[in-house]
Design a protein around this motif. Structure first.
Motif, mmCIF file in Angstrom:
data_model
loop_
_atom_site.group_PDB
_atom_site.id
_atom_site.type_symbol
_atom_site.label_atom_id
_atom_site.label_comp_id
_atom_site.label_asym_id
_atom_site.label_seq_id
_atom_site.Cartn_x
_atom_site.Cartn_y
_atom_site.Cartn_z
ATOM 1 N N PRO A 91 189.906 53.437 70.204
ATOM 2 C CA PRO A 91 189.675 53.740 71.706
ATOM 3 C C PRO A 91 188.196 54.502 71.215
ATOM 4 C CG PRO A 91 191.551 54.781 69.675
ATOM 5 C CD PRO A 91 191.297 53.578 69.900
ATOM 6 N N ILE A 92 187.704 54.748 69.956
ATOM 7 C CA ILE A 92 186.110 55.162 69.702
ATOM 8 C C ILE A 92 184.713 54.225 69.765
ATOM 9 C CG2 ILE A 92 184.824 56.795 68.076
ATOM 10 C CD1 ILE A 92 187.723 57.844 67.123
ATOM 11 N N ASP A 93 184.654 54.350 70.889
ATOM 12 C CA ASP A 93 183.334 53.325 70.636
ATOM 13 C C ASP A 93 182.233 54.466 71.036
ATOM 14 O OD1 ASP A 93 184.990 51.879 70.991
ATOM 15 O OD2 ASP A 93 185.376 51.355 73.439
ATOM 16 N N ILE A 94 181.040 53.281 70.826
ATOM 17 C CA ILE A 94 179.411 53.952 71.610
ATOM 18 C C ILE A 94 179.676 54.775 72.833
ATOM 19 C CG2 ILE A 94 176.938 53.639 71.534
ATOM 20 C CD1 ILE A 94 177.425 51.355 69.777
ATOM 21 N N LEU A 95 180.019 53.801 73.987
ATOM 22 C CA LEU A 95 180.353 54.527 75.279
ATOM 23 C C LEU A 95 181.807 54.263 75.344
ATOM 24 C CD1 LEU A 95 177.721 52.050 76.805
ATOM 25 C CD2 LEU A 95 177.643 54.346 76.324
ATOM 26 N N VAL A 107 181.380 46.813 78.369
ATOM 27 C CA VAL A 107 180.056 46.024 77.871
ATOM 28 C C VAL A 107 179.655 46.397 76.864
ATOM 29 C CG1 VAL A 107 177.394 46.477 78.497
ATOM 30 C CG2 VAL A 107 178.662 46.726 80.535
ATOM 31 N N ASP A 108 179.691 47.520 76.366
ATOM 32 C CA ASP A 108 179.584 47.690 74.730
ATOM 33 C C ASP A 108 180.489 47.005 73.716
ATOM 34 O OD1 ASP A 108 181.906 49.333 74.901
ATOM 35 O OD2 ASP A 108 181.040 50.925 73.055
ATOM 36 N N ASP A 109 181.574 47.246 74.304
ATOM 37 C CA ASP A 109 182.691 45.590 73.370
ATOM 38 C C ASP A 109 182.718 44.768 73.862
ATOM 39 O OD1 ASP A 109 184.366 48.067 72.062
ATOM 40 O OD2 ASP A 109 185.897 48.094 74.148
ATOM 41 N N ALA A 110 182.383 44.174 74.473
ATOM 42 C CA ALA A 110 181.615 42.611 75.512
ATOM 43 C C ALA A 110 180.017 42.314 74.579
ATOM 44 C CB ALA A 110 181.546 42.877 76.576
ATOM 45 N N VAL A 111 179.425 43.365 73.771
ATOM 46 C CA VAL A 111 178.615 42.707 72.798
ATOM 47 C C VAL A 111 179.223 42.835 72.436
ATOM 48 C CG1 VAL A 111 176.116 43.850 72.567
ATOM 49 C CG2 VAL A 111 176.955 43.768 75.289
ATOM 50 N N VAL A 112 179.819 43.642 71.408
ATOM 51 C CA VAL A 112 179.847 43.613 69.807
ATOM 52 C C VAL A 112 181.176 42.606 70.143
ATOM 53 C CG1 VAL A 112 180.894 44.375 68.439
ATOM 54 C CG2 VAL A 112 179.655 45.736 69.259
ATOM 55 N N ALA A 113 181.495 41.756 70.396
ATOM 56 C CA ALA A 113 183.013 40.908 70.327
ATOM 57 C C ALA A 113 181.475 39.641 70.737
ATOM 58 C CB ALA A 113 183.397 40.957 71.828
#
Length: 96
Positions: free
Chosen positions: A36-40, A50-56
């Protein structure tokens, strides 16, 4: 001069290609995606995803290149010694 995003992607891809660090990077990427801890933070409507999609997408893209390179290397190295080569195999067909 390359952008920070391109520099990060290059570092990520080369680290993932290194067999010594590959499983560490796979585990860290999956931990980041599931954490649950993300950049955004995910509670921000669009940017949180978006950040999860970019990393994935970086993960899937780099891992697919590694798999394709491995398959290409295996194909170029030839067949195994115990596998008959179809081009040099004679098949006897008997029409009675």
């Amino acid at each position: 001069m390359s952008s920070p995003v391109q520099s990060f992607y290059t570092w990520y891809k080369t680290t993932l290609e290194n067999p010594k660090y590959r499983w560490i990077m796979v585990g860290a990427t999956l931990l980041y995606l599931l954490s649950p801890i993300d950049i955004l933070p995910d509670f921000i409507p669009v940017l949180g995803v978006v950040d999860d999609a970019v990393v994935a997408s970086m993960f899937i893209g780099a891992l697919s290149q590694i798999v394709l390179a491995g398959l290409t290397n295996r194909r170029q190295s030839g067949l195994r010694a115990d596998t008959p080569d179809a081009a040099h195999t004679t098949v006897d067909v008997n029409f009675d």
